[in-house]
Design a protein around this motif. Structure first.
Motif, PDB file in Angstrom:
ATOM      1  N   ASP A  60     -14.734 -24.509 -31.745  1.00 45.09           N
ATOM      2  CA  ASP A  60     -14.505 -24.295 -30.309  1.00 45.09           C
ATOM      3  C   ASP A  60     -14.591 -25.605 -29.536  1.00 45.09           C
ATOM      4  O   ASP A  60     -13.805 -25.843 -28.626  1.00 45.09           O
ATOM      5  CB  ASP A  60     -15.503 -23.284 -29.748  1.00 45.09           C
ATOM      6  N   TRP A  61     -15.547 -26.461 -29.899  1.00 42.13           N
ATOM      7  CA  TRP A  61     -15.708 -27.737 -29.211  1.00 42.13           C
ATOM      8  C   TRP A  61     -14.462 -28.598 -29.362  1.00 42.13           C
ATOM      9  O   TRP A  61     -13.987 -29.190 -28.394  1.00 42.13           O
ATOM     10  CB  TRP A  61     -16.933 -28.476 -29.757  1.00 42.13           C
ATOM     11  N   LEU A  62     -13.927 -28.667 -30.573  1.00 37.78           N
ATOM     12  CA  LEU A  62     -12.730 -29.482 -30.801  1.00 37.78           C
ATOM     13  C   LEU A  62     -11.522 -28.946 -30.041  1.00 37.78           C
ATOM     14  O   LEU A  62     -10.693 -29.714 -29.563  1.00 37.78           O
ATOM     15  CB  LEU A  62     -12.417 -29.557 -32.295  1.00 37.78           C
ATOM     16  N   LEU A  63     -11.415 -27.636 -29.933  1.00 40.48           N
ATOM     17  CA  LEU A  63     -10.249 -27.056 -29.254  1.00 40.48           C
ATOM     18  C   LEU A  63     -10.359 -27.076 -27.733  1.00 40.48           C
ATOM     19  O   LEU A  63      -9.344 -27.187 -27.048  1.00 40.48           O
ATOM     20  CB  LEU A  63     -10.035 -25.616 -29.713  1.00 40.48           C
ATOM     21  N   THR A  64     -11.562 -26.949 -27.187  1.00 41.59           N
ATOM     22  CA  THR A  64     -11.695 -26.792 -25.735  1.00 41.59           C
ATOM     23  C   THR A  64     -12.118 -28.056 -25.009  1.00 41.59           C
ATOM     24  O   THR A  64     -11.791 -28.216 -23.838  1.00 41.59           O
ATOM     25  CB  THR A  64     -12.702 -25.674 -25.402  1.00 41.59           C
ATOM     26  N   THR A  65     -12.829 -28.955 -25.661  1.00 40.56           N
ATOM     27  CA  THR A  65     -13.384 -30.119 -24.970  1.00 40.56           C
ATOM     28  C   THR A  65     -12.367 -31.242 -24.807  1.00 40.56           C
ATOM     29  O   THR A  65     -12.295 -31.874 -23.759  1.00 40.56           O
ATOM     30  CB  THR A  65     -14.617 -30.649 -25.723  1.00 40.56           C
ATOM     31  N   ILE A  66     -11.588 -31.486 -25.832  1.00 38.19           N
ATOM     32  CA  ILE A  66     -10.694 -32.638 -25.848  1.00 38.19           C
ATOM     33  C   ILE A  66      -9.261 -32.160 -26.037  1.00 38.19           C
ATOM     34  O   ILE A  66      -8.990 -31.365 -26.932  1.00 38.19           O
ATOM     35  CB  ILE A  66     -11.070 -33.581 -27.003  1.00 38.19           C
ATOM     36  N   PRO A  67      -8.331 -32.635 -25.204  1.00 42.18           N
ATOM     37  CA  PRO A  67      -6.929 -32.232 -25.393  1.00 42.18           C
ATOM     38  C   PRO A  67      -6.420 -32.641 -26.779  1.00 42.18           C
ATOM     39  O   PRO A  67      -6.723 -33.724 -27.269  1.00 42.18           O
ATOM     40  CB  PRO A  67      -6.168 -32.991 -24.305  1.00 42.18           C
ATOM     41  N   LYS A  68      -5.676 -31.749 -27.388  1.00 43.81           N
ATOM     42  CA  LYS A  68      -5.185 -31.971 -28.751  1.00 43.81           C
ATOM     43  C   LYS A  68      -4.351 -33.244 -28.874  1.00 43.81           C
ATOM     44  O   LYS A  68      -4.442 -33.952 -29.861  1.00 43.81           O
ATOM     45  CB  LYS A  68      -4.368 -30.748 -29.191  1.00 43.81           C
ATOM     46  N   ASN A  69      -3.569 -33.567 -27.863  1.00 44.84           N
ATOM     47  CA  ASN A  69      -2.705 -34.750 -27.954  1.00 44.84           C
ATOM     48  C   ASN A  69      -3.488 -36.061 -27.797  1.00 44.84           C
ATOM     49  O   ASN A  69      -2.916 -37.130 -27.876  1.00 44.84           O
ATOM     50  CB  ASN A  69      -1.568 -34.689 -26.948  1.00 44.84           C
ATOM     51  N   ALA A  70      -4.812 -35.974 -27.589  1.00 44.22           N
ATOM     52  CA  ALA A  70      -5.632 -37.178 -27.475  1.00 44.22           C
ATOM     53  C   ALA A  70      -6.354 -37.518 -28.776  1.00 44.22           C
ATOM     54  O   ALA A  70      -6.842 -38.626 -28.932  1.00 44.22           O
ATOM     55  CB  ALA A  70      -6.660 -37.001 -26.355  1.00 44.22           C
ATOM     56  N   TRP A  71      -6.419 -36.580 -29.721  1.00 45.07           N
ATOM     57  CA  TRP A  71      -7.171 -36.861 -30.946  1.00 45.07           C
ATOM     58  C   TRP A  71      -6.478 -36.413 -32.224  1.00 45.07           C
ATOM     59  O   TRP A  71      -6.913 -36.784 -33.306  1.00 45.07           O
ATOM     60  CB  TRP A  71      -8.574 -36.264 -30.876  1.00 45.07           C
ATOM     61  N   CYS A  72      -5.403 -35.670 -32.146  1.00 42.41           N
ATOM     62  CA  CYS A  72      -4.707 -35.174 -33.332  1.00 42.41           C
ATOM     63  C   CYS A  72      -3.440 -35.982 -33.582  1.00 42.41           C
ATOM     64  O   CYS A  72      -2.550 -36.023 -32.736  1.00 42.41           O
ATOM     65  CB  CYS A  72      -4.312 -33.704 -33.155  1.00 42.41           C
ATOM     66  N   LYS A  73      -3.362 -36.592 -34.738  1.00 39.74           N
ATOM     67  CA  LYS A  73      -2.212 -37.457 -35.043  1.00 39.74           C
ATOM     68  C   LYS A  73      -0.883 -36.705 -34.959  1.00 39.74           C
ATOM     69  O   LYS A  73       0.101 -37.260 -34.492  1.00 39.74           O
ATOM     70  CB  LYS A  73      -2.408 -38.060 -36.436  1.00 39.74           C
ATOM     71  N   HIS A  74      -0.858 -35.459 -35.371  1.00 40.89           N
ATOM     72  CA  HIS A  74       0.399 -34.713 -35.345  1.00 40.89           C
ATOM     73  C   HIS A  74       0.869 -34.442 -33.914  1.00 40.89           C
ATOM     74  O   HIS A  74       2.050 -34.204 -33.691  1.00 40.89           O
ATOM     75  CB  HIS A  74       0.267 -33.393 -36.110  1.00 40.89           C
ATOM     76  N   ALA A  75      -0.037 -34.498 -32.946  1.00 41.28           N
ATOM     77  CA  ALA A  75       0.322 -34.201 -31.555  1.00 41.28           C
ATOM     78  C   ALA A  75       0.587 -35.455 -30.725  1.00 41.28           C
ATOM     79  O   ALA A  75       0.914 -35.352 -29.553  1.00 41.28           O
ATOM     80  CB  ALA A  75      -0.790 -33.380 -30.899  1.00 41.28           C
ATOM     81  N   PHE A  76       0.459 -36.642 -31.338  1.00 44.83           N
ATOM     82  CA  PHE A  76       0.723 -37.874 -30.612  1.00 44.83           C
ATOM     83  C   PHE A  76       2.204 -37.972 -30.259  1.00 44.83           C
ATOM     84  O   PHE A  76       3.061 -37.488 -30.987  1.00 44.83           O
ATOM     85  CB  PHE A  76       0.362 -39.113 -31.439  1.00 44.83           C
ATOM     86  N   SER A  77       2.473 -38.633 -29.179  1.00 37.26           N
ATOM     87  CA  SER A  77       3.848 -38.891 -28.764  1.00 37.26           C
ATOM     88  C   SER A  77       4.509 -39.840 -29.756  1.00 37.26           C
ATOM     89  O   SER A  77       3.859 -40.693 -30.359  1.00 37.26           O
ATOM     90  CB  SER A  77       3.853 -39.529 -27.366  1.00 37.26           C
ATOM     91  N   HIS A  78       5.800 -39.693 -29.947  1.00 36.36           N
ATOM     92  CA  HIS A  78       6.546 -40.575 -30.850  1.00 36.36           C
ATOM     93  C   HIS A  78       7.013 -41.845 -30.129  1.00 36.36           C
ATOM     94  O   HIS A  78       7.599 -42.727 -30.745  1.00 36.36           O
ATOM     95  CB  HIS A  78       7.753 -39.850 -31.430  1.00 36.36           C
ATOM     96  N   TYR A  79       6.749 -41.920 -28.845  1.00 27.04           N
ATOM     97  CA  TYR A  79       7.171 -43.067 -28.054  1.00 27.04           C
ATOM     98  C   TYR A  79       6.030 -44.066 -27.954  1.00 27.04           C
ATOM     99  O   TYR A  79       4.877 -43.684 -27.902  1.00 27.04           O
ATOM    100  CB  TYR A  79       7.603 -42.619 -26.660  1.00 27.04           C
ATOM    101  N   PRO A  80       6.361 -45.366 -27.891  1.00 32.65           N
ATOM    102  CA  PRO A  80       5.298 -46.385 -27.786  1.00 32.65           C
ATOM    103  C   PRO A  80       4.576 -46.302 -26.448  1.00 32.65           C
ATOM    104  O   PRO A  80       5.045 -45.800 -25.493  1.00 32.65           O
ATOM    105  CB  PRO A  80       6.023 -47.698 -27.950  1.00 32.65           C
TER     106      PRO A  80
END
Length: 80
Positions: A60-80
């Motif tokens: 729950d902490w990982l899902l609710t505390t921090i936005p997924k696109n800030a810590w999950c490599k698969h959710a990172f933007s493909h743009y520099p």
């Protein structure tokens, strides 16, 4: 921060906070790091399911505390 920029969380700091809240065990740490480094959403979901089996609070902490696109490599933007 300019419009359109994204923030990413430093893995070292994420691990420190995770350890502070959920203990210093290697099982949870390794699962969290595996989820962080997963490059495909399916792999991330598998790691998160394992985390949920071990600790519902950590999940729950990982899902609710921090936005997924800030810590999950698969959710990172493909743009520099």
């Amino acid at each position: 921060m300019r419009a359109g920029e994204e923030n990413r969380i430093c893995l070292r700091h994420l691990c420190q906070n995770f350890k502070k809240f959920f203990g210093g065990g290697t099982l949870l740490r390794d699962l969290m790091m595996g989820a962080t480094k997963a490059t495909y959403e399916e792999a991330w979901e598998n790691k998160m399911a394992l985390i949920k089996e071990v600790s519902e609070k950590a999940y729950d902490w990982l899902l609710t505390t921090i936005p997924k696109n800030a810590w999950c490599k698969h959710a990172f933007s493909h743009y520099p």
